[in-house]
Design a protein around this motif. Structure first.
Motif, mmCIF file in Angstrom:
data_model
loop_
_atom_site.group_PDB
_atom_site.id
_atom_site.type_symbol
_atom_site.label_atom_id
_atom_site.label_comp_id
_atom_site.label_asym_id
_atom_site.label_seq_id
_atom_site.Cartn_x
_atom_site.Cartn_y
_atom_site.Cartn_z
ATOM 1 N N UNK A 184 48.197 38.345 51.904
ATOM 2 C CA UNK A 184 47.039 38.109 52.773
ATOM 3 C C UNK A 184 46.771 36.606 52.772
ATOM 4 N N UNK A 185 47.188 35.939 53.830
ATOM 5 C CA UNK A 185 47.093 34.488 53.847
ATOM 6 C C UNK A 185 48.055 33.902 52.825
ATOM 7 N N UNK A 186 47.526 33.089 51.915
ATOM 8 C CA UNK A 186 48.365 32.437 50.907
ATOM 9 C C UNK A 186 48.358 33.166 49.572
ATOM 10 N N UNK A 187 47.721 34.347 49.514
ATOM 11 C CA UNK A 187 47.594 35.055 48.241
ATOM 12 C C UNK A 187 48.051 36.498 48.382
ATOM 13 N N UNK A 188 48.319 37.137 47.248
ATOM 14 C CA UNK A 188 48.660 38.546 47.231
ATOM 15 C C UNK A 188 47.398 39.381 47.036
ATOM 16 N N UNK A 189 47.403 40.591 47.578
ATOM 17 C CA UNK A 189 46.258 41.496 47.450
ATOM 18 C C UNK A 189 46.771 42.891 47.104
ATOM 19 N N UNK A 190 45.994 43.628 46.323
ATOM 20 C CA UNK A 190 46.386 44.987 45.958
ATOM 21 C C UNK A 190 46.448 45.872 47.191
#
Length: 241
Positions: free
Chosen positions: A134-140
Motif C-alpha cells: 500500500x504505497x511505500x509500505x506493506x499492510x496485512x
C-alpha cells in the motif's frame, strides 16, 4: 491517491493486445468495487474493460445466493455496494474481504460468535494473502484474520479468490483456453504463481509490487520463470509463441 503505474507496464499490455493474446487482470482487490478499480486503472493510463477484471466478488455473490447464505460482512466500506441485494439479517455466514481498519476486535468477535453459535454456518474469505503493498509500505491482508477465525472456531474457510483452483480455472474458462496454454504473471509467489501452477498454468514471478528478495526461494512454490517486470514477461511470452 491512485498510486503510480510500474514503468513499461502499459506498453507491455498494449503489446499483448496487438499480438492478439486474450488477457484477464486477476485480482483479490476487494477494498473497492470492480467498477471503481477499473476507473482507477484507467486514470493511470491502462486501457481495459470491466469484464476483463477477474475478481472474487462475483463468485462470492453467486456462492451466497446458491447456498442460501446471509452474510455478516467484514469488508471495506468502499466495497459494501458490491453486496447490494444480498440478505444480511440473522447471518449464517461470515464474509471477509480486504477490510483494512474495519478489522477490529469487535467485528472479529461478532464473526466468531456467529460461526460458533450458528449450526452449519460458513466462513468465506476473499483470498488468503498475508500482506499487500500500500504505497511505500506493506499492510496485512485478509489471510491473517481468516486464520485467526479458523483457529478460534476450528473451522476451515471457503476461499474464493487467489490461490483457489476455482478462481484460476474460471479465469482460463473465461479466456477460452486450456490451463496449459495460459500464463499467470504475478508478484505473489504463493497466491499468484503457486495458485496458478496448481491448475496447470505457467507461473511467472515478477520482481515488482509486493515481491520481496528471497520469494523466488520459496520452499514449496517454484516459479516457471522469474522476471524483472511485466515487460520482460511479455517478451518471454512473445518469444514462445
Amino acid at each position: 491517491g491512485d498510486g503510480k503505474a510500474i514503468k513499461g507496464s502499459m506498453e507491455a499490455v498494449s503489446r499483448l493486445r496487438a499480438a492478439g493474446f486474450p488477457l484477464l487482470f486477476c485480482t483479490n482487490e476487494t477494498q473497492i468495487t470492480r467498477g471503481a478499480l477499473v476507473q482507477r486503472l484507467q486514470r493511470l493510463g491502462l486501457e481495459l474493460r470491466e469484464e476483463e477484471v477477474h475478481s472474487p466478488v462475483l463468485a462470492c455473490r453467486q456462492f451466497l445466493q446458491e447456498n442460501g447464505l446471509r452474510p455478516y460482512l467484514i469488508v471495506h466500506p468502499s466495497a459494501l455496494s458490491d453486496y447490494d441485494g444480498i440478505a444480511t439479517s440473522d447471518p449464517n455466514a461470515v464474509v471477509l474481504g480486504d477490510a483494512a481498519s474495519a478489522f477490529t476486535y469487535d467485528t472479529l468477535n461478532r464473526a466468531f460468535r456467529i460461526l460458533i453459535e450458528q449450526p452449519g454456518s460458513t466462513l468465506i474469505s476473499l483470498g488468503q494473502g498475508r500482506y499487500y503493498r500500500e504505497g511505500d509500505a506493506l499492510a496485512m491482508d485478509v489471510g491473517p484474520f481468516m486464520k485467526a477465525l479458523e483457529y478460534a472456531t476450528n473451522m476451515e474457510a471457503k476461499v474464493i479468490g487467489k490461490p483457489s483452483q476455482e478462481f484460476f480455472l474460471s479465469a482460463v474458462k473465461q479466456l477460452g483456453v486450456p490451463p496449459e496454454n495460459a500464463m499467470m504473471v504475478g508478484d505473489d509467489v504463493v497466491n499468484d504463481v503457486g495458485g496458478a501452477q496448481s491448475c496447470g498454468l505457467f507461473g511467472v514471478l515478477v520482481k515488482t509490487g509486493k515481491y520481496r528478495l528471497g520469494d523466488e526461494n520459496h520452499p514449496t512454490v517454484k516459479p516457471n520463470r522469474i522476471v524483472a517486470n511485466l515487460s520482460e514477461a511479455v517478451e518471454l511470452l512473445l518469444q514462445q509463441r
